[in-house]
Design an enzyme around this catalytic site. Structure first.
Site, PDB file in Angstrom:
ATOM      1  N   LYS A  57       0.744  -1.344  -0.140  1.00 25.77           N
ATOM      2  CA  LYS A  57       0.032   0.149  -0.055  1.00 25.77           C
ATOM      3  C   LYS A  57       0.919   1.208  -0.062  1.00 25.77           C
ATOM      4  O   LYS A  57       0.718   2.090  -0.894  1.00 25.77           O
ATOM      5  CB  LYS A  57      -0.881  -0.150   1.198  1.00 25.77           C
ATOM      6  CG  LYS A  57      -1.700   1.189   1.499  1.00 25.77           C
ATOM      7  CD  LYS A  57      -2.474   1.041   2.609  1.00 25.77           C
ATOM      8  CE  LYS A  57      -1.714   1.411   3.893  1.00 25.77           C
ATOM      9  NZ  LYS A  57      -1.546   3.247   4.252  1.00 25.77           N
ATOM     10  N   ASN A  58       1.742   1.247   0.974  1.00 24.36           N
ATOM     11  CA  ASN A  58       2.585   2.473   1.038  1.00 24.36           C
ATOM     12  C   ASN A  58       3.431   2.819  -0.044  1.00 24.36           C
ATOM     13  O   ASN A  58       3.748   3.956  -0.213  1.00 24.36           O
ATOM     14  CB  ASN A  58       3.255   2.525   2.492  1.00 24.36           C
ATOM     15  CG  ASN A  58       2.349   2.710   3.572  1.00 24.36           C
ATOM     16  OD1 ASN A  58       1.340   3.082   3.464  1.00 24.36           O
ATOM     17  ND2 ASN A  58       3.067   2.618   4.726  1.00 24.36           N
ATOM     18  N   CYS A 101      -4.925   8.402   9.584  1.00 26.56           N
ATOM     19  CA  CYS A 101      -5.376   8.061  10.891  1.00 26.56           C
ATOM     20  C   CYS A 101      -4.749   8.806  11.975  1.00 26.56           C
ATOM     21  O   CYS A 101      -3.904   9.625  11.936  1.00 26.56           O
ATOM     22  CB  CYS A 101      -4.102   6.485  11.094  1.00 26.56           C
ATOM     23  SG  CYS A 101      -4.780   5.280  10.055  1.00 26.56           S
ATOM     24  N   ARG A 131       1.321  14.600  13.238  1.00 30.64           N
ATOM     25  CA  ARG A 131       1.785  14.387  11.821  1.00 30.64           C
ATOM     26  C   ARG A 131       1.816  15.805  10.845  1.00 30.64           C
ATOM     27  O   ARG A 131       1.041  15.913   9.989  1.00 30.64           O
ATOM     28  CB  ARG A 131       0.900  13.445  11.086  1.00 30.64           C
ATOM     29  CG  ARG A 131       0.743  12.111  11.900  1.00 30.64           C
ATOM     30  CD  ARG A 131      -0.024  11.074  11.140  1.00 30.64           C
ATOM     31  NE  ARG A 131       0.984  10.204  10.466  1.00 30.64           N
ATOM     32  CZ  ARG A 131       0.142   9.460   9.490  1.00 30.64           C
ATOM     33  NH1 ARG A 131      -0.942   8.945   9.695  1.00 30.64           N
ATOM     34  NH2 ARG A 131       1.084   8.463   8.841  1.00 30.64           N
ATOM     35  N   ASP A 185       4.443   0.458  12.420  1.00 34.98           N
ATOM     36  CA  ASP A 185       3.152  -0.055  11.648  1.00 34.98           C
ATOM     37  C   ASP A 185       2.793  -1.592  11.912  1.00 34.98           C
ATOM     38  O   ASP A 185       1.874  -2.174  11.722  1.00 34.98           O
ATOM     39  CB  ASP A 185       2.972   0.013  10.183  1.00 34.98           C
ATOM     40  CG  ASP A 185       2.804   1.414   9.606  1.00 34.98           C
ATOM     41  OD1 ASP A 185       2.480   2.358  10.528  1.00 34.98           O
ATOM     42  OD2 ASP A 185       3.197   1.577   8.369  1.00 34.98           O
ATOM     43  N   ARG A 203      -8.795   0.121   4.409  1.00 36.81           N
ATOM     44  CA  ARG A 203      -7.804   1.134   3.733  1.00 36.81           C
ATOM     45  C   ARG A 203      -6.565   0.320   3.312  1.00 36.81           C
ATOM     46  O   ARG A 203      -5.746   0.633   2.441  1.00 36.81           O
ATOM     47  CB  ARG A 203      -7.588   1.969   4.774  1.00 36.81           C
ATOM     48  CG  ARG A 203      -8.646   3.054   5.096  1.00 36.81           C
ATOM     49  CD  ARG A 203      -8.290   4.312   5.887  1.00 36.81           C
ATOM     50  NE  ARG A 203      -6.841   4.834   5.446  1.00 36.81           N
ATOM     51  CZ  ARG A 203      -6.106   5.327   6.221  1.00 36.81           C
ATOM     52  NH1 ARG A 203      -6.284   5.520   7.367  1.00 36.81           N
ATOM     53  NH2 ARG A 203      -4.888   5.737   5.684  1.00 36.81           N
TER      54      ARG A 203
HETATM   55  C1  UD1 Z   1       4.536   6.666   6.510  1.00 35.89           C
HETATM   56  C2  UD1 Z   1       3.836   5.495   6.255  1.00 35.89           C
HETATM   57  C3  UD1 Z   1       2.908   5.042   7.586  1.00 35.89           C
HETATM   58  C4  UD1 Z   1       4.164   4.796   8.708  1.00 35.89           C
HETATM   59  C5  UD1 Z   1       5.155   6.052   8.732  1.00 35.89           C
HETATM   60  C6  UD1 Z   1       6.356   5.544   9.594  1.00 35.89           C
HETATM   61  C7  UD1 Z   1       2.855   6.036   3.948  1.00 35.89           C
HETATM   62  C8  UD1 Z   1       1.698   6.411   3.053  1.00 35.89           C
HETATM   63  N1  UD1 Z   1       2.839   6.039   5.303  1.00 35.89           N
HETATM   64  O1  UD1 Z   1       3.919   7.860   6.977  1.00 35.89           O
HETATM   65  O2  UD1 Z   1       2.532   3.877   7.432  1.00 35.89           O
HETATM   66  O3  UD1 Z   1       3.447   4.700   9.825  1.00 35.89           O
HETATM   67  O4  UD1 Z   1       5.524   6.360   7.375  1.00 35.89           O
HETATM   68  O5  UD1 Z   1       7.029   4.498   9.062  1.00 35.89           O
HETATM   69  O6  UD1 Z   1       4.013   5.603   3.552  1.00 35.89           O
HETATM   70  N2  UD1 Z   1       6.727  14.315  11.098  1.00 35.89           N
HETATM   71  C9  UD1 Z   1       6.885  15.748  11.429  1.00 35.89           C
HETATM   72  N3  UD1 Z   1       6.919  16.378  10.131  1.00 35.89           N
HETATM   73  C10 UD1 Z   1       6.888  16.186   9.036  1.00 35.89           C
HETATM   74  C11 UD1 Z   1       6.846  14.632   8.555  1.00 35.89           C
HETATM   75  C12 UD1 Z   1       6.514  13.858   9.425  1.00 35.89           C
HETATM   76  O7  UD1 Z   1       7.201  15.913  12.436  1.00 35.89           O
HETATM   77  O8  UD1 Z   1       6.763  17.109   7.927  1.00 35.89           O
HETATM   78  C13 UD1 Z   1       6.608  13.322  12.179  1.00 35.89           C
HETATM   79  C14 UD1 Z   1       5.202  12.486  12.142  1.00 35.89           C
HETATM   80  O9  UD1 Z   1       4.350  13.415  12.821  1.00 35.89           O
HETATM   81  C15 UD1 Z   1       5.612  11.432  12.756  1.00 35.89           C
HETATM   82  C16 UD1 Z   1       6.983  10.966  12.277  1.00 35.89           C
HETATM   83  O10 UD1 Z   1       7.625  12.173  11.786  1.00 35.89           O
HETATM   84  O11 UD1 Z   1       5.503  11.361  14.279  1.00 35.89           O
HETATM   85  C17 UD1 Z   1       6.900  10.016  11.119  1.00 35.89           C
HETATM   86  O12 UD1 Z   1       6.398  10.363   9.922  1.00 35.89           O
HETATM   87  P1  UD1 Z   1       6.689  10.077   8.612  1.00 35.89           P
HETATM   88  O13 UD1 Z   1       7.756   9.225   8.448  1.00 35.89           O
HETATM   89  O14 UD1 Z   1       6.673  11.208   7.674  1.00 35.89           O
HETATM   90  O15 UD1 Z   1       5.422   8.831   8.085  1.00 35.89           O
HETATM   91  P2  UD1 Z   1       4.597   9.340   6.923  1.00 35.89           P
HETATM   92  O16 UD1 Z   1       5.138   9.354   5.655  1.00 35.89           O
HETATM   93  O17 UD1 Z   1       3.437  10.359   7.191  1.00 35.89           O
END
Ligand code: UD1
Length: 422
Positions: free
Chosen positions: A22-23, A118, A123, A308, A400
């Site tokens: 999915k991701n 979620c 985030r 995850d 999802r």
């Molecule tokens: C992706 C995955 C999700 C997984 C996560 C961590 C997808 C579609 N989703 O989510 O399933 O749980 O990686 O492995 O690929 N953060 C910030 N600022 C930002 C971006 C992120 O503070 O600009 C923080 C987030 O709040 C979170 C952490 O960084 O606490 C990890 O987020 P991130 O690695 O960006 O995850 P996603 O890409 O949203």
């Protein structure tokens, strides 16, 4: 709303096919926006998140067709009509923010609503913005939307991320493929989904090296062309189903699984007394003797233990022998499954980002509620191991991220059915 009824009925045996990730698919689909030529993805999973991304791309004017029962997605961004990702779609799924980098790179502008997804923490998008700003973008937050512009085009730069965010890495890498000059992205995320994205971008003509390490180098090119790419195996679906025989006993082969996708997770299963071996067609997981042993888990960016799989691992630890400590370091609010597991007789105490689970001999079936995608499947796993019936409601979360969950678990002998709601 539909619910899932699970009846605990002993060991599971057989095979489960694992879908495309999915991701990975959710970052490969927006990559179509980078080129006028068609991009085709094979081995795509059949999930509601993929439908949401399809709707988002179509709202931008992309042509997206689902072929071969949804396993092939054919896309063309020849005639895009909009560079605005609307709140109504973006609020459904955080990964919608992955159109930002490609739109900005191809058109020099993009307007993207701040995302939903979620409810597992704040985030924010600051890391995405910092990276794109380093490439010369100007980004303003107005009325809940990010307004991004790069009037003179994006320019390559050296940028170090404060945290190895998966989504920010994907957005920055995609944007940099069409920037002028070279971008060096330091402290980049190393997840297999990023490696998969880079492999696809390379087929489209991008010049990228270092994926899978924490420094990715991208030499911008003038244009990208079409490609066909097979989506990598879903390591989270793989890990989830590896837990089914771990929690119920028995022996299950996960078709398409690879150890390199789940090394740190498999090491924890091994420490808990569950055997994981590579076969010609995937991975075989077996638990034959008695209860598993408690193990401690700390979630970390890849190659560490994936956040995850934390909820599903907690379900296993509920019936382990001993006390296990699970520390969540990626998201600040990701223990919503704990009170639901407690309703099933688990002994869990949560303090901040740490959950302490004291294993009990058996869980008892109960009515529980899914609160997010991974929490919902952890409750199904717990239900498989519990005495009696467990009803998991709000399963739209499950749709999802897991295709044919009932069929896949029934295939290895689980007693599980979907109950249609009004
Ligand atoms: C992706 C995955 C999700 C997984 C996560 C961590 C997808 C579609 N989703 O989510 O399933 O749980 O990686 O492995 O690929 N953060 C910030 N600022 C930002 C971006 C992120 O503070 O600009 C923080 C987030 O709040 C979170 C952490 O960084 O606490 C990890 O987020 P991130 O690695 O960006 O995850 P996603 O890409 O949203």
């Amino acid at each position: 709303m539909d619910s899932i009824l699970v009846t605990g009925n002993g060991p599971l045996n057989g095979q489960i096919p694992i879908a495309g990730a999915k991701n990975a698919c959710l970052t490969l689909m927006p990559a179509t926006l980078l080129s006028e030529e068609p991009l085709t993805l094979t081995n795509a999973p059949r999930l509601s998140d993929i439908k949401t991304m399809t709707a988002l791309l179509q709202s931008l004017g992309a042509e997206v067709s689902s072929l071969q029962d949804g396993q092939v997605i054919a896309m063309s961004s020849h005639n895009l009509t909009s560079q605005t990702a609307d709140y109504d779609i973006v609020r459904k799924m955080r990964a919608s923010n992955l159109v930002l980098g490609p739109l900005l790179a191809r058109f020099g502008q993009a307007v993207v609503s701040l995302p939903g997804g979620c409810a597992i923490g704040a985030r924010p998008m600051d890391l995405h913005m910092e990276g794109l700003e380093a490439l010369g973008a100007e980004i303003e937050l107005k009325d809940g939307y990010l307004h991004a512009r790069a009037p003179g085009g994006l320019k390559g730069a050296v940028h170090e991320m404060r945290f190895a965010s998966v989504g920010a890495t994907e957005n920055i890498v995609m944007a940099a493929t069409l920037a002028k000059g070279t971008t060096v992205l330091k402290n980049a995320a190393r997840e297999p989904e990023i490696v998969d994205l880079v492999e696809c971008l390379r087929k489209m003509g991008a010049q990228i090296s270092g994926e899978g390490s924490s420094t990715i180098e991208i030499h911008g090119v003038d244009r990208l062309h079409g490609a066909t790419h097979q989506v990598v195996t879903d390591r989270i679906e793989l890990g989830t189903y590896m837990l089914a025989p771990a929690i119920c006993g028995g022996e299950v082969e996960l078709l398409g699984g690879r150890m390199s996708l789940v090394d740190s997770f498999a090491a924890k299963l091994d420490a808990a007394g569950v055997s994981v071996t590579e076969t010609q067609n995937g991975l075989k997981v077996a638990r034959k003797n008695g209860r598993v042993q408690a193990v401690d888990v700390v979630t970390e960016p890849f190659p560490g233990f994936p956040t995850d799989l934390q909820a599903q691992m907690m379900a296993l630890m509920c019936t382990a022998e001993g006390v296990s400590v699970l520390e969540e370091r990626i998201f600040e609010n990701r223990f919503m499954h704990a009170p639901e597991l407690v309703r099933m007789g688990a002994n869990i105490e949560v303090h901040g980002g740490t959950a302490t689970v004291t294993g009990v001999e058996t869980l008892k079936g109960a009515r529980v509620m899914a609160t997010d995608l991974r929490a919902s499947v952890s409750l199904i796993l717990a239900g498989l191991a519990a005495e009696g019936e467990t009803t998991v409601s709000r399963v739209y979360h499950l749709d999802r991220g897991y295709e044919h969950v009932v069929r896949k678990l029934e295939g290895v002998g689980a007693k599980i059915e979907r109950i249609k709601g009004e």
